[in-house]
Design a protein around this motif. Structure first.
Motif, PDB file in Angstrom:
ATOM      1  N   GLY A  63       0.806  -1.204   0.000  1.00 46.20           N
ATOM      2  CA  GLY A  63       0.000   0.000   0.000  1.00 46.20           C
ATOM      3  C   GLY A  63       0.841   1.257   0.000  1.00 46.20           C
ATOM      4  O   GLY A  63       1.987   1.275   0.469  1.00 46.20           O
ATOM      5  N   LEU A  64       0.293   2.315  -0.553  1.00 44.56           N
ATOM      6  CA  LEU A  64       0.923   3.620  -0.520  1.00 44.56           C
ATOM      7  C   LEU A  64       0.378   4.410   0.661  1.00 44.56           C
ATOM      8  O   LEU A  64      -0.709   4.135   1.168  1.00 44.56           O
ATOM      9  N   ASN A  65       1.121   5.394   1.097  1.00 48.08           N
ATOM     10  CA  ASN A  65       0.727   6.203   2.248  1.00 48.08           C
ATOM     11  C   ASN A  65      -0.215   7.310   1.787  1.00 48.08           C
ATOM     12  O   ASN A  65       0.205   8.442   1.551  1.00 48.08           O
ATOM     13  N   HIS A  66      -1.491   6.982   1.647  1.00 50.85           N
ATOM     14  CA  HIS A  66      -2.466   7.947   1.155  1.00 50.85           C
ATOM     15  C   HIS A  66      -2.844   8.940   2.261  1.00 50.85           C
ATOM     16  O   HIS A  66      -3.153   8.538   3.387  1.00 50.85           O
ATOM     17  N   ASP A  67      -2.838  10.209   1.925  1.00 52.22           N
ATOM     18  CA  ASP A  67      -3.273  11.199   2.912  1.00 52.22           C
ATOM     19  C   ASP A  67      -4.791  11.181   3.007  1.00 52.22           C
ATOM     20  O   ASP A  67      -5.484  10.570   2.191  1.00 52.22           O
ATOM     21  N   ARG A  68      -5.310  11.853   4.039  1.00 53.61           N
ATOM     22  CA  ARG A  68      -6.753  11.861   4.274  1.00 53.61           C
ATOM     23  C   ARG A  68      -7.424  13.103   3.714  1.00 53.61           C
ATOM     24  O   ARG A  68      -8.576  13.392   4.035  1.00 53.61           O
ATOM     25  N   GLY A  69      -6.698  13.852   2.891  1.00 48.53           N
ATOM     26  CA  GLY A  69      -7.272  15.055   2.312  1.00 48.53           C
ATOM     27  C   GLY A  69      -8.349  14.744   1.288  1.00 48.53           C
ATOM     28  O   GLY A  69      -8.384  13.655   0.711  1.00 48.53           O
ATOM     29  N   PRO A  70      -9.234  15.708   1.029  1.00 56.66           N
ATOM     30  CA  PRO A  70     -10.369  15.470   0.126  1.00 56.66           C
ATOM     31  C   PRO A  70      -9.978  15.076  -1.299  1.00 56.66           C
ATOM     32  O   PRO A  70     -10.641  14.236  -1.904  1.00 56.66           O
ATOM     33  N   VAL A  71      -8.905  15.651  -1.831  1.00 57.62           N
ATOM     34  CA  VAL A  71      -8.523  15.343  -3.213  1.00 57.62           C
ATOM     35  C   VAL A  71      -8.138  13.870  -3.334  1.00 57.62           C
ATOM     36  O   VAL A  71      -8.608  13.159  -4.234  1.00 57.62           O
ATOM     37  N   THR A  72      -7.306  13.401  -2.402  1.00 53.62           N
ATOM     38  CA  THR A  72      -6.878  12.003  -2.444  1.00 53.62           C
ATOM     39  C   THR A  72      -8.036  11.059  -2.170  1.00 53.62           C
ATOM     40  O   THR A  72      -8.172  10.016  -2.821  1.00 53.62           O
TER      41      THR A  72
END
Length: 442
Positions: free
Chosen positions: A208-217
């Protein structure tokens, strides 16, 4: 503690003081892999005690369970996280099978996933389960690989499953196998680069990649997940009603393709998988009924400095199709996850606009990962390798874990029996003295 001072891992929120340690450990995780191949899992039992042997709870239905795993490639779509690649998925198909012991039991965790999972479970400040103290690789599910379809299962219904970010499809084996033992064909999906690790043919592992919790992602994530699910459904539709068919690179056991019917499908998912369920239902009318297990239905939750950005299901509802919300129930902070407490605006909004059959249930004294296989393996490990009580509570709450798993299986099964088989159940009409731990928020 506000959300600005905490960080997520696998859907779990950790204190900020763990951040530097965690980032260093995650960086060192790259050493586990050489040319995309996972390193060998640690050899169990290297300490003074033998490793803990894990026992997956038995399914409760009358059918045996079979499983096949399939590699699917969407040649029409670039991978959203690695656009130089075509989108690849791994799915598992669990189904009612004859109880044929000559077919091998499937591992609970894929061999290539084991070292990644063991590493994550050993993180200090997380569960800190010592490497080598648990025989993760030796645990077996109750599913027989490619066992023949049990033809006594009349018109088995197809149910899709979508995972949470940072887990794997294999961490919901208890619920999935139980549905299959009750006559359902359950197709579970790992969303590549969102799952902790996915093992592809020939031992290739994509972490897995370290996905941020921001709206775009998060918007990118949910759009990708909906596309993944619809692609899988199309692949199932292509083999539906055929004989001796192949799904992706995997030959289906005799009779299974002929039993697949994609005209009235169910779906459920955990956390982001629950959100995926609702959004895919909105986009695809083939999915007739869904269950959201503790998932916010928004790509911006309005917390931690993020705006509130609800998904389409929360804005518009799902027409007349039935939907079950099942939330975790804790006392104090955070409060119960339901549409009445103000803990999740997306559930409140969905409730006001969805005019089809709906229920909102809380499983009291649970936590986020109560709806996963953490409920069986944490207590088993804790009998030999002590885990901090606060961490166990953080993951699976204070409820008796056996009671929790049994209750989930009963209510998930009852919902799909009603929605897909028109089999009535009083359990979904209101509180039951048999299951007092279930709270109806209606």
């Amino acid at each position: 503690m506000t959300s600005e001072h905490r960080i997520p891992l696998n859907g779990r929120v950790l204190p900020a003081r763990s951040l530097r340690i965690l980032l260093a450990l995650l960086a060192s995780m790259l050493l586990l892999f050489v040319d995309g191949a996972p390193a060998r899992a640690s050899v169990p039992g290297t300490g003074t005690n033998p490793p803990v042997a894990l026992t997956v709870p038995q399914p409760t239905g009358k059918h045996g369970v079979g499983v096949i795993k399939s590699h699917l490639v969407d040649t029409s779509r670039q991978d959203p996280w690695k656009p130089e690649r075509q989108r690849e998925l791994m799915v598992s198909v669990h189904y009612p099978a004859v109880k044929a012991t000559q077919y091998p039991l499937s591992p609970w965790l894929s061999p290539g996933v084991v070292p990644v999972f063991e590493f994550l479970m050993a993180l200090p400040g997380y569960l800190a389960i010592p490497t080598g103290s648990v025989d993760w690789a030796g645990a077996r599910s109750h599913s027989r690989v490619a066992a023949p379809l049990d033809t006594t299962a009349t018109s088995p219904k197809v149910v899709l499953f979508s995972t949470a970010q940072g887990t794997t499809r294999e961490l919901n084996t208890v619920l999935i196998e139980d549905l299959a033992s009750r006559g359902y064909i359950v197709v579970s999906i790992d969303h590549t680069y969102e799952s902790a690790a996915v093992e592809f043919p020939n031992g290739r592992v994509e972490t897995g990649l370290n996905h941020d919790r921001g709206p775009v992602t998060q918007k990118k994530s949910i759009d990708s997940r909906v596309a993944d699910t619809r692609f899988v459904l199309n692949q199932l539709a292509a083999v539906s009603g055929t004989s001796n068919a192949t799904l992706g690179n995997t030959a289906l056991p005799t009779g299974l393709a002929g039993a697949i019917n994609t005209t009235k499908v169910g779906m459920f998912g955990h956390v982001q998988g629950g959100y995926t369920t609702a959004e895919t239902m909105y986009a695809d009318s083939r999915i007739h009924a869904g269950i959201n297990l503790d998932g916010v239905m928004a790509y911006g939750d309005g917390k931690g400095g993020n705006p509130y950005l609800p998904g389409k299901a929360a804005q518009h509802g799902l027409g007349e199709r039935p939907m079950l919300l099942m939330g975790a129930g804790t006392q104090g902070t955070p409060t119960n996850h339901d549409h009445t407490s103000g803990s999740d605006q997306s559930w409140t909004d969905f409730w006001s606009v969805h005019h089809g059959w709906k229920r909102d249930l809380t499983l009291n004294e649970t936590a986020l990962d109560s709806y996963t296989d953490f409920s069986f393996f944490l207590p088993q490990i804790n009998t030999t390798v002590p885990i901090a009580p606060a961490m166990i509570e953080l993951f699976i709450g204070r409820v008796d874990p056996v009671l929790s798993m049994n209750t989930q299986r009963v209510y998930v099964r009852s919902f799909f029996d009603l929605a897909l088989r028109n089999k009535q159940s009083d359990l979904l009409n209101g509180p039951s003295p048999q299951y007092p731990e279930i709270k109806f928020n209606y």
